[in-house]
Design a protein around this motif. Structure first.
Motif, mmCIF file in Angstrom:
data_model
loop_
_atom_site.group_PDB
_atom_site.id
_atom_site.type_symbol
_atom_site.label_atom_id
_atom_site.label_comp_id
_atom_site.label_asym_id
_atom_site.label_seq_id
_atom_site.Cartn_x
_atom_site.Cartn_y
_atom_site.Cartn_z
ATOM 1 N N ALA A 120 -7.976 -0.523 -3.479
ATOM 2 C CA ALA A 120 -6.590 -1.466 -3.393
ATOM 3 C C ALA A 120 -6.846 -1.689 -1.998
ATOM 4 O O ALA A 120 -6.324 -3.033 -1.385
ATOM 5 C CB ALA A 120 -5.824 -0.336 -3.111
ATOM 6 N N VAL A 177 -8.276 4.374 -6.864
ATOM 7 C CA VAL A 177 -7.570 3.120 -6.626
ATOM 8 C C VAL A 177 -7.450 2.652 -5.720
ATOM 9 O O VAL A 177 -7.672 1.441 -4.930
ATOM 10 C CB VAL A 177 -5.893 3.638 -7.068
ATOM 11 N N TRP A 178 -7.303 4.055 -4.604
ATOM 12 C CA TRP A 178 -7.041 3.805 -2.723
ATOM 13 C C TRP A 178 -8.413 2.957 -1.937
ATOM 14 O O TRP A 178 -8.262 1.678 -1.699
ATOM 15 C CB TRP A 178 -7.061 5.132 -1.963
ATOM 16 N N LEU A 218 1.895 1.454 -3.245
ATOM 17 C CA LEU A 218 1.504 2.270 -4.288
ATOM 18 C C LEU A 218 1.022 2.970 -4.165
ATOM 19 O O LEU A 218 1.196 4.194 -5.178
ATOM 20 C CB LEU A 218 -0.123 1.397 -4.318
ATOM 21 N N TRP A 242 -6.883 -5.338 -0.855
ATOM 22 C CA TRP A 242 -5.482 -6.565 -0.511
ATOM 23 C C TRP A 242 -5.171 -6.518 0.538
ATOM 24 O O TRP A 242 -5.171 -8.130 1.035
ATOM 25 C CB TRP A 242 -4.266 -5.410 -0.228
ATOM 26 N N LEU A 268 0.740 -1.361 -0.049
ATOM 27 C CA LEU A 268 -0.147 -0.344 0.239
ATOM 28 C C LEU A 268 1.210 1.085 -0.062
ATOM 29 O O LEU A 268 0.492 2.239 -0.891
ATOM 30 C CB LEU A 268 -0.726 -0.078 1.293
#
Length: 168
Positions: free
Chosen positions: A75, A71-72, A54, A79, A51
């Motif tokens: 993720a 995207v966050w 990223l 994840w 993370l």
């Protein structure tokens, strides 16, 4: 001649008798807690490392704010779920335990035959353990079951038909 027949010297009154960790015997709660303490830094690095990478990547490529938020969200949702379904269940089904359990000489086995758990029962065991540890109403009975039952099985072990034993 030994006191107590062939049992060796008897403990002094008030002295605590500790069971010996022999292969195949149920693992105690303290040893299991130490294994978790070994696994936690691994979990933090595996969860946060990608993370943070990223984050640095998105910053370096000057990605627009709307795309960064999207995207966050993906993720941060995907994840940790991948980690929950990956680390412990894969380690338990493939090697018999996580890094912490293996370092401390423990293994998760099926109660019925002493074999390894499959991936499905390992996921059930891990998710049940997470729920039992995160929901306060379940925590005390869960730890009590591991401490007081002869096989030292918590809710997660009973749900999956597993037990944690000493390997060495």
């Amino acid at each position: 001649m030994m006191s107590g027949g062939d049992l060796g010297p008897l403990p002094v009154v008030g002295e605590r008798v500790r069971p010996r960790a022999v292969p195949g015997a149920p693992a105690g709660v303290m040893r299991r807690c130490v294994a978790v303490a070994v696994d936690l830094p691994v979990a933090v690095v595996v969860l946060l490392g990608p993370l943070l990478g990223l984050d640095r990547m998105l910053e370096a490529f000057a990605v627009p704010d709307d795309a960064v938020r999207t995207v966050w969200r993906v993720a941060v949702g995907v994840w940790p779920l991948a980690f929950v379904l990956g680390y412990s269940p894969v380690c338990v089904s493939r090697w018999g335990g996580t890094l912490g359990k293996r370092v401390l000489g423990m293994e998760v086995v099926r109660v019925r035959d002493g074999g390894r758990l499959g991936y499905g029962p390992a996921v059930l065991r891990h998710v049940t353990n997470l729920v039992a540890n995160l929901v306060p109403v379940f925590l005390v009975p869960h730890v009590s079951a591991m401490t007081l039952s002869p096989k030292r099985q918590g809710f997660h072990d009973r749900a999956a038909g597993s037990a944690v034993i000493h390997r060495r």
